[in-house]
Design a protein around this motif. Structure first.
Motif, short mmCIF file in Angstrom:
data_model
loop_
_atom_site.label_atom_id
_atom_site.label_comp_id
_atom_site.label_asym_id
_atom_site.label_seq_id
_atom_site.Cartn_x
_atom_site.Cartn_y
_atom_site.Cartn_z
N ASP A 26 0.77 -1.23 -0.03
CA ASP A 26 -0.02 -0.18 -0.09
C ASP A 26 0.90 1.17 -0.07
OD1 ASP A 26 -2.55 -1.28 -0.20
OD2 ASP A 26 -2.64 -1.59 2.04
N ASP A 27 0.74 1.98 1.04
CA ASP A 27 1.59 3.36 1.13
C ASP A 27 2.72 3.28 2.11
OD1 ASP A 27 0.34 3.20 3.59
OD2 ASP A 27 -0.23 5.57 3.47
N MET A 28 3.16 2.05 2.38
CA MET A 28 4.27 1.50 3.05
C MET A 28 5.36 1.11 2.11
SD MET A 28 3.18 2.55 6.10
CE MET A 28 4.16 1.80 7.21
N GLN A 29 6.66 1.30 2.55
CA GLN A 29 7.77 0.68 1.83
C GLN A 29 8.59 -0.21 2.90
OE1 GLN A 29 10.47 3.23 0.48
NE2 GLN A 29 10.20 4.84 2.15
N VAL A 30 9.15 -1.37 2.41
CA VAL A 30 9.77 -2.32 3.17
C VAL A 30 11.30 -2.08 2.72
CG1 VAL A 30 10.41 -4.70 3.64
CG2 VAL A 30 8.10 -4.09 3.05
N LEU A 31 12.23 -1.90 3.48
CA LEU A 31 13.74 -1.62 3.33
C LEU A 31 14.65 -2.53 3.99
CD1 LEU A 31 13.09 2.27 4.00
CD2 LEU A 31 13.29 1.36 1.56
N LEU A 32 15.69 -2.68 3.44
CA LEU A 32 16.70 -3.12 3.92
C LEU A 32 17.98 -2.42 3.91
CD1 LEU A 32 16.94 -6.68 2.33
CD2 LEU A 32 16.14 -6.42 4.54
N VAL A 33 18.70 -2.18 5.12
CA VAL A 33 19.83 -1.59 5.34
C VAL A 33 20.77 -2.16 6.31
CG1 VAL A 33 18.86 -0.39 7.47
CG2 VAL A 33 20.40 0.97 6.24
N LYS A 34 22.17 -2.02 6.15
CA LYS A 34 23.05 -2.28 6.85
C LYS A 34 23.58 -1.08 7.36
CE LYS A 34 24.81 -5.71 3.61
NZ LYS A 34 25.69 -5.95 2.66
N ILE A 35 23.99 -1.25 8.76
CA ILE A 35 24.41 -0.12 9.70
C ILE A 35 25.63 -0.41 10.47
CG2 ILE A 35 22.06 0.83 9.89
CD1 ILE A 35 21.94 0.10 12.76
N LYS A 36 26.38 0.60 10.73
CA LYS A 36 27.65 0.49 11.41
C LYS A 36 27.98 1.68 12.10
CE LYS A 36 32.53 -0.89 11.37
NZ LYS A 36 33.54 -1.42 10.50
N ASP A 37 28.07 1.65 13.56
CA ASP A 37 28.26 3.03 14.34
C ASP A 37 27.04 3.68 14.67
OD1 ASP A 37 31.01 1.95 14.60
OD2 ASP A 37 31.58 2.98 12.84
N GLU A 38 27.16 5.17 14.57
CA GLU A 38 26.12 5.63 14.85
C GLU A 38 25.67 6.74 13.60
OE1 GLU A 38 25.90 7.89 18.86
OE2 GLU A 38 26.27 9.65 17.66
N PHE A 39 24.22 6.82 13.85
CA PHE A 39 23.57 7.62 12.86
C PHE A 39 23.34 8.83 13.09
CE2 PHE A 39 19.47 7.99 9.99
CZ PHE A 39 20.31 8.33 8.92
N VAL A 40 22.34 9.76 12.62
CA VAL A 40 22.30 11.16 13.11
C VAL A 40 21.10 11.15 14.11
CG1 VAL A 40 23.50 12.09 11.30
CG2 VAL A 40 21.04 11.81 11.25
N TRP A 41 20.95 11.92 15.07
CA TRP A 41 19.64 12.32 15.91
C TRP A 41 18.71 12.89 14.91
CZ3 TRP A 41 18.74 10.50 20.46
CH2 TRP A 41 19.58 10.21 21.39
N HIS A 42 17.53 12.59 15.07
CA HIS A 42 16.62 12.94 14.30
C HIS A 42 15.25 12.34 14.60
CE1 HIS A 42 16.90 9.00 12.58
NE2 HIS A 42 15.72 8.97 11.96
N MET A 43 14.14 12.86 14.04
CA MET A 43 12.82 12.53 14.21
C MET A 43 11.56 12.63 13.06
SD MET A 43 10.88 15.29 16.73
CE MET A 43 11.08 16.94 16.51
N HIS A 44 10.68 11.92 13.11
CA HIS A 44 9.79 11.99 11.74
C HIS A 44 8.49 12.71 12.40
CE1 HIS A 44 12.69 9.38 9.47
NE2 HIS A 44 12.84 8.90 10.75
N GLU A 45 8.13 13.70 12.18
CA GLU A 45 6.88 14.33 12.61
C GLU A 45 5.72 13.79 12.52
OE1 GLU A 45 6.64 17.12 14.43
OE2 GLU A 45 8.78 17.88 14.30
N ASP A 46 5.41 13.06 11.30
CA ASP A 46 4.27 12.21 11.01
C ASP A 46 4.28 10.88 10.59
OD1 ASP A 46 2.81 15.03 10.86
OD2 ASP A 46 3.87 15.26 9.28
#
Length: 121
Positions: A26-46
C-alpha cells in the motif's frame, strides 16, 4: 508475486546507512539497510518507523533512554520521538525497516548521510 530472500538482497549492496527498497505494501515501503556505528539524531513528525533486526544488535538511543534490540526482535519508534540508531564495537547490523513512502531518511534534519531516494533491489 514472488518470495523475497533477505540474504540474497543484502548481498547485492555494501553501503551502510543507505536503505534499499525491497517491496511496497500500500503506502508503506519495506527496506533493508546495513548499519555500523552511529547515525544522526532525528525524528519523523508524521510517521512511525519499524526496525526489525535481522543480524546483530541495534542500540536505539532516545534522549532519556536506550533500547537494545537483538537479532529476531523489533522496535517501533513513534512519530515525533527523537532517536539515534547505533551499533557498538564496530559491528555491522542488518535491519528491515517498515515505513511510509513519504518518510524522509533523516527526518527533520539534513546531514551527510541523508538519502533522497532509495535504490530498489
Amino acid at each position: 508475486m514472488k518470495t523475497i530472500n533477505f540474504s540474497e538482497k543484502l548481498n547485492k549492496f555494501k553501503e551502510r546507512w543507505s536503505p534499499h527498497q525491497i517491496a511496497v505494501v500500500d503506502d508503506m515501503q519495506v527496506l533493508l539497510v546495513k548499519i555500523k556505528d552511529e547515525f544522526v539524531w532525528h525524528m519523523h513528525e508524521d510517521e512511525d518507523e519499524l526496525f526489525q533486526v535481522i543480524k546483530g544488535t541495534l542500540i536505539m538511543r532516545f534522549r532519556d533512554s536506550e533500547q537494545i534490540v537483538k537479532q529476531g526482535e523489533l522496535i517501533v519508534v513513534p512519530k515525533g520521538v527523537e532517536h539515534c540508531p547505533t551499533t557498538k564495537n564496530g559491528e555491522e547490523v542488518h535491519i528491515l525497516l517498515f515505513e511510509k513512502l513519504t518518510t524522509k531518511h533523516t527526518g527533520n534534519v539534513t546531514a551527510e548521510l541523508t538519502k533522497t531516494q532509495y535504490p530498489k533491489i
